[in-house]
Design a protein around this motif. Structure first.
Motif, PDB file in Angstrom:
ATOM      1  N   ALA A 100       0.840  -1.197   0.000  1.00  0.00           N
ATOM      2  CA  ALA A 100       0.000   0.000   0.000  1.00  0.00           C
ATOM      3  C   ALA A 100       0.872   1.242   0.000  1.00  0.00           C
ATOM      4  N   ASN A 101       0.542   2.214  -0.836  1.00  0.00           N
ATOM      5  CA  ASN A 101       1.166   3.522  -0.758  1.00  0.00           C
ATOM      6  C   ASN A 101       0.498   4.307   0.370  1.00  0.00           C
ATOM      7  N   LYS A 102       1.212   5.225   0.946  1.00  0.00           N
ATOM      8  CA  LYS A 102       0.701   6.048   2.052  1.00  0.00           C
ATOM      9  C   LYS A 102       0.170   5.158   3.181  1.00  0.00           C
ATOM     10  N   ALA A 103       0.940   4.167   3.540  1.00  0.00           N
ATOM     11  CA  ALA A 103       0.500   3.195   4.548  1.00  0.00           C
ATOM     12  C   ALA A 103       0.409   3.785   5.945  1.00  0.00           C
ATOM     13  N   THR A 104       0.991   4.972   6.159  1.00  0.00           N
ATOM     14  CA  THR A 104       0.946   5.581   7.487  1.00  0.00           C
ATOM     15  C   THR A 104      -0.191   6.581   7.634  1.00  0.00           C
ATOM     16  N   THR A 105      -1.011   6.730   6.587  1.00  0.00           N
ATOM     17  CA  THR A 105      -2.135   7.662   6.641  1.00  0.00           C
ATOM     18  C   THR A 105      -3.406   6.956   6.188  1.00  0.00           C
ATOM     19  N   GLY A 106      -4.549   7.571   6.479  1.00  0.00           N
ATOM     20  CA  GLY A 106      -5.827   7.049   6.005  1.00  0.00           C
ATOM     21  C   GLY A 106      -6.188   5.703   6.599  1.00  0.00           C
ATOM     22  N   SER A 107      -6.946   4.922   5.824  1.00  0.00           N
ATOM     23  CA  SER A 107      -7.451   3.644   6.319  1.00  0.00           C
ATOM     24  C   SER A 107      -6.336   2.640   6.589  1.00  0.00           C
ATOM     25  N   ALA A 108      -5.236   2.714   5.828  1.00  0.00           N
ATOM     26  CA  ALA A 108      -4.129   1.781   6.029  1.00  0.00           C
ATOM     27  C   ALA A 108      -3.496   1.956   7.405  1.00  0.00           C
ATOM     28  N   ALA A 109      -3.422   3.207   7.881  1.00  0.00           N
ATOM     29  CA  ALA A 109      -2.824   3.472   9.189  1.00  0.00           C
ATOM     30  C   ALA A 109      -3.692   2.905  10.313  1.00  0.00           C
ATOM     31  N   LYS A 110      -5.013   2.908  10.115  1.00  0.00           N
ATOM     32  CA  LYS A 110      -5.932   2.386  11.135  1.00  0.00           C
ATOM     33  C   LYS A 110      -5.945   0.861  11.135  1.00  0.00           C
ATOM     34  N   ASN A 111      -6.010   0.286   9.941  1.00  0.00           N
ATOM     35  CA  ASN A 111      -6.068  -1.177   9.831  1.00  0.00           C
ATOM     36  C   ASN A 111      -5.718  -1.573   8.408  1.00  0.00           C
ATOM     37  N   ALA A 112      -4.548  -2.162   8.224  1.00  0.00           N
ATOM     38  CA  ALA A 112      -4.092  -2.549   6.894  1.00  0.00           C
ATOM     39  C   ALA A 112      -4.411  -3.996   6.565  1.00  0.00           C
ATOM     40  N   VAL A 113      -5.188  -4.652   7.406  1.00  0.00           N
ATOM     41  CA  VAL A 113      -5.556  -6.048   7.160  1.00  0.00           C
ATOM     42  C   VAL A 113      -6.736  -6.101   6.199  1.00  0.00           C
ATOM     43  N   ARG A 114      -6.577  -6.868   5.148  1.00  0.00           N
ATOM     44  CA  ARG A 114      -7.639  -7.075   4.173  1.00  0.00           C
ATOM     45  C   ARG A 114      -7.703  -8.558   3.827  1.00  0.00           C
ATOM     46  N   SER A 115      -8.863  -8.995   3.386  1.00  0.00           N
ATOM     47  CA  SER A 115      -9.047 -10.384   2.963  1.00  0.00           C
ATOM     48  C   SER A 115      -9.187 -10.434   1.454  1.00  0.00           C
ATOM     49  N   LEU A 116      -8.132 -10.916   0.801  1.00  0.00           N
ATOM     50  CA  LEU A 116      -8.169 -11.100  -0.643  1.00  0.00           C
ATOM     51  C   LEU A 116      -8.788 -12.461  -0.918  1.00  0.00           C
ATOM     52  N   ARG A 117     -10.049 -12.447  -1.325  1.00  0.00           N
ATOM     53  CA  ARG A 117     -10.802 -13.683  -1.478  1.00  0.00           C
ATOM     54  C   ARG A 117     -10.440 -14.441  -2.749  1.00  0.00           C
ATOM     55  N   LYS A 175       6.185  -5.360   6.517  1.00  0.00           N
ATOM     56  CA  LYS A 175       5.318  -4.163   6.477  1.00  0.00           C
ATOM     57  C   LYS A 175       6.091  -2.949   5.963  1.00  0.00           C
ATOM     58  N   ASP A 176       6.778  -3.159   4.856  1.00  0.00           N
ATOM     59  CA  ASP A 176       7.643  -2.125   4.281  1.00  0.00           C
ATOM     60  C   ASP A 176       7.401  -2.066   2.774  1.00  0.00           C
ATOM     61  N   ARG A 177       6.808  -0.992   2.312  1.00  0.00           N
ATOM     62  CA  ARG A 177       6.485  -0.849   0.884  1.00  0.00           C
ATOM     63  C   ARG A 177       7.728  -0.937  -0.004  1.00  0.00           C
ATOM     64  N   ARG A 178       8.878  -0.545   0.513  1.00  0.00           N
ATOM     65  CA  ARG A 178      10.103  -0.538  -0.290  1.00  0.00           C
ATOM     66  C   ARG A 178      10.550  -1.931  -0.699  1.00  0.00           C
ATOM     67  N   LEU A 179      10.089  -2.948   0.016  1.00  0.00           N
ATOM     68  CA  LEU A 179      10.519  -4.313  -0.280  1.00  0.00           C
ATOM     69  C   LEU A 179       9.671  -4.989  -1.358  1.00  0.00           C
ATOM     70  N   ALA A 180       8.473  -4.468  -1.587  1.00  0.00           N
ATOM     71  CA  ALA A 180       7.600  -5.054  -2.604  1.00  0.00           C
ATOM     72  C   ALA A 180       7.971  -4.520  -3.981  1.00  0.00           C
ATOM     73  N   GLY A 181       7.270  -5.007  -4.993  1.00  0.00           N
ATOM     74  CA  GLY A 181       7.597  -4.635  -6.368  1.00  0.00           C
ATOM     75  C   GLY A 181       7.059  -3.275  -6.777  1.00  0.00           C
TER      76      GLY A 181
END
Length: 252
Positions: free
Chosen positions: A157-174, A226-232
């Motif tokens: 996720a971009n901007k993982a420290t703000t918005g909804s990601a900062a509150k809860n970054a857990v999602r269920s990819l079905r 939990k580090d965006r820099r490590l992903a693609g």
């Protein structure tokens, strides 16, 4: 006061995205502008979520509230007559006052199109990303399985420290389906919600695995870090389409 739900499709190439921007034309701004003109009152629209600049939609959902009475068919015809041809309101319906296009949603489906032919298709260049390296379908399918399930998607996720990601970054990819159609590959991602640029970052990471830039075995560690820099990389916007937004039938 009444609450109305809109189903919307748009070709996002010319726009700065769904949300109103200071610099650039947005889908939301145009809808609010022309609805306000037709209904002769200030209309504020809330969408199911933001789509970035260049991203398309065939199943965007929004709602607005007004006390002004109107005929559905006449409003639909007038609104589409004023909107540019690359934005269309497909239908309008009244919903309960507590329906919220964003907060009532229980899931979304995005499609991402890859073109794997030898030469870019000039007739589809705005709707698919031509991958500049080989894409092995079996590798793509194997890598996709590592993303399915309930995870903390901070690394994707971009901007993982703000918005909804900062509150809860857990999602269920079905679901993350990989479907090949001649020289195109369609990725279908279905989840209970998506973080900012999560789809594009997942697709970009899958492509980096195919390109040999990221090892398949590293994906669990990337989630854990939990580090965006490590992903693609983030895959380009033009291949992405918001296909569907799901709601409980009790909300409608």
């Amino acid at each position: 006061m009444h609450n109305y739900k809109l189903f919307i499709a748009y070709e996002g190439t010319r726009y700065s995205g769904w949300q109103i921007q200071k610099n650039g034309i947005s889908i939301q701004a145009l809808l609010e502008k022309y609805l306000s003109i037709i209904l002769r009152s200030s209309i504020k629209i809330i969408g199911s979520g933001r789509t970035d600049a260049g991203v398309h939609a065939i199943g965007q959902v929004a709602h607005f509230k007004t006390a002004t009475s109107f005929e559905f068919s006449r409003l639909l015809k007038s609104l589409n007559g004023l909107l540019p041809p690359d934005i269309r309101v497909l239908s309008i319906e009244e919903v309960p006052l507590d329906f919220h296009a964003r907060y009532s949603a229980i899931g979304k489906v995005y499609h991402y199109y890859l073109y794997v032919g030898p030469v870019k298709d000039p007739f589809n260049c705005f709707y698919a990303y031509r991958v500049p390296h080989p894409v092995l379908l079996n590798t793509l399918i194997q890598a996709a399985k590592l993303f399915i399930g309930t995870h903390d998607f901070t690394s994707f996720a971009n901007k993982a420290t703000t918005g909804s990601a900062a509150k809860n970054a857990v999602r269920s990819l079905r679901r993350l389906s990989i479907l090949q159609e001649e020289e195109y590959i369609r990725l279908e991602l279905e989840a209970n919600g998506f973080l900012y640029k999560m789809v594009r970052n997942i697709v970009g990471t899958l492509l980096d695995i195919c390109a040999g830039k990221i090892e398949l075995e590293k994906i669990p560690a990337i989630f854990q870090a939990k580090d965006r820099r490590l992903a693609g990389r983030a895959a380009p916007a033009q291949g992405l389409i918001l296909a569907k937004v799901d709601y409980e039938t009790t909300c409608l």
